[in-house]
Scaffold this motif. Structure first.
Motif, PDB file in Angstrom:
ATOM      1  N   MET A 170       0.821  -1.202   0.000  1.00  0.00           N
ATOM      2  CA  MET A 170       0.000   0.000   0.000  1.00  0.00           C
ATOM      3  C   MET A 170       0.859   1.258   0.000  1.00  0.00           C
ATOM      4  O   MET A 170       0.542   2.242  -0.680  1.00  0.00           O
ATOM      5  CB  MET A 170      -0.922  -0.014   1.214  1.00  0.00           C
ATOM      6  CG  MET A 170      -1.903   1.148   1.243  1.00  0.00           C
ATOM      7  SD  MET A 170      -2.959   1.204  -0.229  1.00  0.00           S
ATOM      8  CE  MET A 170      -3.911  -0.306   0.010  1.00  0.00           C
ATOM      9  N   GLU A 171       1.951   1.253   0.777  1.00  0.00           N
ATOM     10  CA  GLU A 171       2.836   2.421   0.799  1.00  0.00           C
ATOM     11  C   GLU A 171       3.486   2.631  -0.562  1.00  0.00           C
ATOM     12  O   GLU A 171       3.615   3.770  -1.036  1.00  0.00           O
ATOM     13  CB  GLU A 171       3.898   2.235   1.876  1.00  0.00           C
ATOM     14  CG  GLU A 171       3.371   2.316   3.296  1.00  0.00           C
ATOM     15  CD  GLU A 171       4.425   1.963   4.331  1.00  0.00           C
ATOM     16  OE1 GLU A 171       4.240   2.309   5.512  1.00  0.00           O
ATOM     17  OE2 GLU A 171       5.441   1.335   3.944  1.00  0.00           O
ATOM     18  N   ALA A 172       3.906   1.545  -1.207  1.00  0.00           N
ATOM     19  CA  ALA A 172       4.505   1.671  -2.534  1.00  0.00           C
ATOM     20  C   ALA A 172       3.494   2.174  -3.548  1.00  0.00           C
ATOM     21  O   ALA A 172       3.829   2.968  -4.433  1.00  0.00           O
ATOM     22  CB  ALA A 172       5.074   0.323  -2.977  1.00  0.00           C
ATOM     23  N   LEU A 173       2.237   1.730  -3.418  1.00  0.00           N
ATOM     24  CA  LEU A 173       1.198   2.208  -4.325  1.00  0.00           C
ATOM     25  C   LEU A 173       0.943   3.693  -4.130  1.00  0.00           C
ATOM     26  O   LEU A 173       0.741   4.441  -5.100  1.00  0.00           O
ATOM     27  CB  LEU A 173      -0.090   1.412  -4.098  1.00  0.00           C
ATOM     28  CG  LEU A 173      -1.308   1.837  -4.931  1.00  0.00           C
ATOM     29  CD1 LEU A 173      -1.013   1.678  -6.422  1.00  0.00           C
ATOM     30  CD2 LEU A 173      -2.533   1.024  -4.543  1.00  0.00           C
ATOM     31  N   ARG A 174       0.954   4.151  -2.894  1.00  0.00           N
ATOM     32  CA  ARG A 174       0.762   5.579  -2.638  1.00  0.00           C
ATOM     33  C   ARG A 174       1.913   6.402  -3.191  1.00  0.00           C
ATOM     34  O   ARG A 174       1.704   7.516  -3.700  1.00  0.00           O
ATOM     35  CB  ARG A 174       0.600   5.815  -1.142  1.00  0.00           C
ATOM     36  CG  ARG A 174      -0.702   5.278  -0.570  1.00  0.00           C
ATOM     37  CD  ARG A 174      -0.741   5.398   0.943  1.00  0.00           C
ATOM     38  NE  ARG A 174      -1.989   4.873   1.481  1.00  0.00           N
ATOM     39  CZ  ARG A 174      -2.240   4.720   2.774  1.00  0.00           C
ATOM     40  NH1 ARG A 174      -1.321   5.058   3.674  1.00  0.00           N
ATOM     41  NH2 ARG A 174      -3.398   4.230   3.179  1.00  0.00           N
ATOM     42  N   CYS A 175       3.146   5.865  -3.080  1.00  0.00           N
ATOM     43  CA  CYS A 175       4.285   6.558  -3.676  1.00  0.00           C
ATOM     44  C   CYS A 175       4.119   6.666  -5.191  1.00  0.00           C
ATOM     45  O   CYS A 175       4.419   7.708  -5.787  1.00  0.00           O
ATOM     46  CB  CYS A 175       5.572   5.825  -3.332  1.00  0.00           C
ATOM     47  SG  CYS A 175       6.048   5.890  -1.585  1.00  0.00           S
ATOM     48  N   LEU A 176       3.647   5.600  -5.816  1.00  0.00           N
ATOM     49  CA  LEU A 176       3.429   5.628  -7.259  1.00  0.00           C
ATOM     50  C   LEU A 176       2.350   6.633  -7.626  1.00  0.00           C
ATOM     51  O   LEU A 176       2.499   7.394  -8.599  1.00  0.00           O
ATOM     52  CB  LEU A 176       3.045   4.230  -7.749  1.00  0.00           C
ATOM     53  CG  LEU A 176       2.677   4.101  -9.226  1.00  0.00           C
ATOM     54  CD1 LEU A 176       3.833   4.531 -10.115  1.00  0.00           C
ATOM     55  CD2 LEU A 176       2.239   2.686  -9.548  1.00  0.00           C
ATOM     56  N   LYS A 177       1.258   6.649  -6.862  1.00  0.00           N
ATOM     57  CA  LYS A 177       0.184   7.609  -7.134  1.00  0.00           C
ATOM     58  C   LYS A 177       0.665   9.040  -6.951  1.00  0.00           C
ATOM     59  O   LYS A 177       0.118   9.949  -7.588  1.00  0.00           O
ATOM     60  CB  LYS A 177      -1.007   7.339  -6.223  1.00  0.00           C
ATOM     61  CG  LYS A 177      -1.835   6.126  -6.607  1.00  0.00           C
ATOM     62  CD  LYS A 177      -3.042   5.979  -5.705  1.00  0.00           C
ATOM     63  CE  LYS A 177      -3.986   7.150  -5.837  1.00  0.00           C
ATOM     64  NZ  LYS A 177      -5.192   6.973  -5.010  1.00  0.00           N
ATOM     65  N   ARG A 178       1.655   9.250  -6.097  1.00  0.00           N
ATOM     66  CA  ARG A 178       2.189  10.603  -5.942  1.00  0.00           C
ATOM     67  C   ARG A 178       3.013  11.020  -7.150  1.00  0.00           C
ATOM     68  O   ARG A 178       3.081  12.210  -7.487  1.00  0.00           O
ATOM     69  CB  ARG A 178       3.046  10.661  -4.668  1.00  0.00           C
ATOM     70  CG  ARG A 178       3.736  12.013  -4.443  1.00  0.00           C
ATOM     71  CD  ARG A 178       2.706  13.137  -4.351  1.00  0.00           C
ATOM     72  NE  ARG A 178       3.352  14.430  -4.428  1.00  0.00           N
ATOM     73  CZ  ARG A 178       3.584  15.075  -5.568  1.00  0.00           C
ATOM     74  NH1 ARG A 178       3.244  14.529  -6.739  1.00  0.00           N
ATOM     75  NH2 ARG A 178       4.168  16.250  -5.553  1.00  0.00           N
ATOM     76  N   ARG A 179       3.619  10.079  -7.847  1.00  0.00           N
ATOM     77  CA  ARG A 179       4.440  10.417  -9.003  1.00  0.00           C
ATOM     78  C   ARG A 179       3.634  10.544 -10.290  1.00  0.00           C
ATOM     79  O   ARG A 179       4.025  11.258 -11.209  1.00  0.00           O
ATOM     80  CB  ARG A 179       5.526   9.353  -9.200  1.00  0.00           C
ATOM     81  CG  ARG A 179       6.437   9.146  -7.999  1.00  0.00           C
ATOM     82  CD  ARG A 179       7.178  10.414  -7.616  1.00  0.00           C
ATOM     83  NE  ARG A 179       8.084  10.861  -8.652  1.00  0.00           N
ATOM     84  CZ  ARG A 179       9.355  10.473  -8.744  1.00  0.00           C
ATOM     85  NH1 ARG A 179       9.840   9.611  -7.874  1.00  0.00           N
ATOM     86  NH2 ARG A 179      10.126  10.931  -9.710  1.00  0.00           N
ATOM     87  N   LEU A 180       2.532   9.831 -10.387  1.00  0.00           N
ATOM     88  CA  LEU A 180       1.742   9.850 -11.625  1.00  0.00           C
ATOM     89  C   LEU A 180       1.202  11.240 -11.978  1.00  0.00           C
ATOM     90  O   LEU A 180       1.216  11.621 -13.150  1.00  0.00           O
ATOM     91  CB  LEU A 180       0.593   8.843 -11.521  1.00  0.00           C
ATOM     92  CG  LEU A 180       1.023   7.370 -11.558  1.00  0.00           C
ATOM     93  CD1 LEU A 180      -0.189   6.466 -11.373  1.00  0.00           C
ATOM     94  CD2 LEU A 180       1.732   7.037 -12.856  1.00  0.00           C
TER      95      LEU A 180
END
Length: 431
Positions: free
Chosen positions: A328-338
């Motif tokens: 979940m933390e990695a997904l949130r990091c990805l959503k922050r970069r998109l």
């Protein structure tokens, strides 16, 4: 009635069936307060009453919401009708007027008159607020995107009802993702033996027909959205995970990307930027629940699509997992970069459109109204405006997005110029 030439601000508190206005001068002295109906006669009376002030600026609360939309079929939108008639209209965020009301005298009491007063004061004390413009093609994209979302919800509801009936007619039910043609094939092999089974089969057949009709409408809507997105000159669909519906949602809700001076402001507005919740020596950031949730959903879908394919987003996600972060933390990091990639693409598209429409030596700027300069009888200043999102000093209702240092894009500082190179390569994310 004598005409006054001194500059005034008309605060407008719009409702479904009434509009309350308050007129204040440069010294914030109340000149007039009145309530009007929202029908044609009421609007005519409103325009007649305010003609006495020739140098007037309208401050409408939520010009993109109740202040914009009509409440009766025969009544055009309030803010849009004023703009069409040549009036100067600015959008006052609901949060800004609410703060003025709370910190004003009177114990923060909320009435239509006090709301109109707070709106006028907020417009008078704010240096720059976004001017309301005539609806452009992005409004059509937003309307069609809303329709596409409604059709998607209807398809899901209908498919769920079909699943329930088929599960009662056959053992084990049907597969998870079921189209109308597949459901029709399954139903053709069912031979009911009693009245209950026959009734269930009849209802399932009706629902399958409804599902087929909805699927046909979705296909037409997707084609129409794709055509409009391509005609707008946008290349958002070249990014991995963005289809016609998502691109239309981005273009329709964002409008002019120049409203956001940096990609950090854009991330704050769509709710992907984290919120600083540090206390003392403990540094902590929490997930933002604010911002434009429709765009947040688009970015979430974009992230899921990239994770299911060998893309730069998938590689970034794997690197975060290797660093010890949870899924979940990695997904949130990805959503922050998109949103950074989306912002760069929209800025590049806006630059290309402006270069095609006008010489590069004469760049256009977002039109805003500087009420401080207006009060001093100076030309209005220009600058970036927009809506705010998840920062601690702003919300999605604000006209000027405000992003804190923890909400800025990483790595490096965000570029404030609109002349950002366009990314045309599909799947590019972090460069």
């Amino acid at each position: 009635m004598a005409t006054s030439r001194k500059p005034v601000i008309i605060g407008v508190d719009p409702h479904k069936r009434s509009v309350t206005i308050e007129v204040i001068d440069q010294r914030e002295q109340v000149l007039h307060v009145e309530r009007f109906a929202t029908d044609t006669a009421g609007y005519r009376a409103l325009r007649h009453r305010t003609r006495v002030w020739s140098q007037r600026t309208w401050a409408v609360e939520g010009a993109g919401g109740v202040g914009k939309l009509p409440r009766k079929r025969e009544v055009p939108p309030c803010a849009q009708r004023l703009v069409a008639e040549g009036e100067t209209v600015i959008d006052v965020p609901t949060k800004l007027s609410a703060q003025v009301r709370v910190f004003n005298t009177g114990q923060g009491r909320k009435t239509d008159a006090t709301d109109a007063h707070s709106i006028a004061l907020a417009a008078s004390r704010s240096g720059k607020l976004r001017a309301v413009e005539v609806d452009g093609e992005h409004v059509a994209l937003r309307l069609l995107a809303d329709r596409r979302d409604e059709l998607g919800v209807r398809k899901t509801e209908t498919a769920n009802r079909i699943h329930r009936l088929l599960g009662e007619l056959i053992g084990g039910g049907a597969k998870r993702f079921l189209s109308a043609a597949q459901a029709k094939t399954i139903l053709a092999g069912i031979r009911p033996r009693d009245v209950v089974a026959r009734t269930r089969r009849q209802l399932a057949a009706e629902l399958i027909a409804e599902l087929a009709a909805v699927e046909a409408k979705i296909k037409v809507a997707n084609q129409q959205l794709k055509m409009l997105v391509v005609d707008s000159g946008s290349h958002l669909m070249e990014l991995s995970g963005i289809g016609p519906s998502s691109a239309a949602r981005l273009l329709g809700d964002v409008g002019d990307i120049a409203r956001f001076p940096t990609r950090g402001h854009f991330a704050s507005w769509n709710g992907t930027a984290p919120i600083d919740a540090s206390s003392g020596d403990n540094e902590h950031h929490r997930l933002s629940r604010s911002g434009n949730r429709r765009l947040n959903r688009v970015l979430h879908i974009m992230a899921i699509v990239q994770l299911r394919n060998p893309t730069a987003g998938r590689a970034y996600f794997d690197r975060k997992r290797a660093e010890g972060k949870s899924a979940m933390e990695a997904l949130r990091c990805l959503k922050r970069r998109l949103p950074d990639a989306v912002y760069r693409q929209m800025v590049a598209d806006a630059q290309a459109t402006k270069q095609a429409a006008s010489p590069p030596s004469e760049p256009e700027e977002v039109r805003v109204i500087d009420l401080v300069s207006v009060a001093a009888e100076q030309p209005p200043a220009t600058g970036p405006g927009g809506q705010a999102g998840a920062s601690t000093g702003s919300s999605a209702a604000d006209s000027d997005p405000d992003a804190g240092s923890l909400e800025k894009s990483l790595p490096g500082l965000a570029a404030t110029s609109i002349a950002t190179p366009r990314l045309a390569c599909k799947g590019r994310l972090l460069t």
